[in-house]
Design an enzyme around this catalytic site. Sequence first.
Site, short mmCIF file in Angstrom:
data_model
loop_
_atom_site.label_atom_id
_atom_site.label_comp_id
_atom_site.label_asym_id
_atom_site.label_seq_id
_atom_site.Cartn_x
_atom_site.Cartn_y
_atom_site.Cartn_z
CD GLU A 1 73.44 65.14 -67.49
OE1 GLU A 1 72.39 65.60 -67.99
OE2 GLU A 1 73.55 64.84 -66.29
NE ARG B 1 72.81 73.14 -54.85
CZ ARG B 1 73.58 72.62 -53.89
NH1 ARG B 1 73.70 73.22 -52.72
NH2 ARG B 1 74.24 71.49 -54.08
CB CYS C 1 79.12 68.75 -64.48
SG CYS C 1 80.13 67.81 -63.32
CG HIS D 1 76.21 64.32 -63.91
ND1 HIS D 1 75.54 65.32 -64.57
CD2 HIS D 1 77.13 64.95 -63.11
CE1 HIS D 1 76.04 66.50 -64.20
NE2 HIS D 1 76.99 66.30 -63.32
N1 PCA Z 1 80.28 67.41 -60.42
C1 PCA Z 1 79.93 68.82 -60.44
C2 PCA Z 1 81.19 69.53 -60.84
C3 PCA Z 1 82.28 68.55 -60.71
C4 PCA Z 1 81.62 67.25 -60.54
O1 PCA Z 1 82.18 66.16 -60.49
C5 PCA Z 1 78.72 69.12 -61.31
O2 PCA Z 1 77.86 68.24 -61.47
O3 PCA Z 1 78.61 70.22 -61.84
#
Ligand code: PCA
Length: 219
Positions: A83, A93, A146, A171
């Site tokens: 990111e 959401r 996240c 991610h």
């Molecule tokens: N993904 C979520 C929160 C925890 C995770 O593993 C997100 O993308 O916000």
Amino acid sequence: MVQRTNVLLTGFDPFDREALNPSWEAVRALDGWKCGRATVHARQMPCVFGDAIEALAGAMDELQPQLVLCIGQAGGRAEITPERVAINIDDGRIADNAGWQPIDTPVVRGAPAAYFSTLPIKAIVRDLRAAGVPASVSNTAGTFVCNHIFYGLMHRMATHPVQGLRGGFIHIPYLPEQAARFPGVPSMSLVTMVEALRVAVATSLAVEKDIAETGGQLH
Ligand code: PCA
């Protein structure tokens, strides 16, 4: 004196009715892994607004890491996605694991609108692709837990600077066993994701100045 380097890797608890979270499965596989002189420490974070940042702060106080990579599940993405930017907004959401669903509230009141990752995100993408792992820069970490922990990490590093400390967020896709419940949705094997995190750690330790290479999107 031998200089010790600690790397903190975090993954999340399962959320959104999932039985597991690929971020924790991949991160915990690397607990104790030595990358050169650095030792990786894996910690699991609660998928809860507020608590996640507290847990991260506790792990950073304990380990005094030189590198922090927070990892999270991005169901529906096909690639490993470092990111670029954390934004100062919580907008759920869905509710988190404690039932909180904040709407348009700042992660940290009065703090900057956004922070950029201090990881070499372009170099990580380059090295992942060279290792045969699909990867792209992402320009949004969303507005859920996240992005929240990512913002908390970057805010801490900005307000309590530690010489040489770098950090950011990556991610990762669903595991195949998760995607099997959502026909047509992409996934990635745990073996590939663990290998991807090894590459991300090694590149983050080795590359001080990120490379200039396109990683943008038109929309
Ligand atoms: N993904 C979520 C929160 C925890 C995770 O593993 C997100 O993308 O916000």
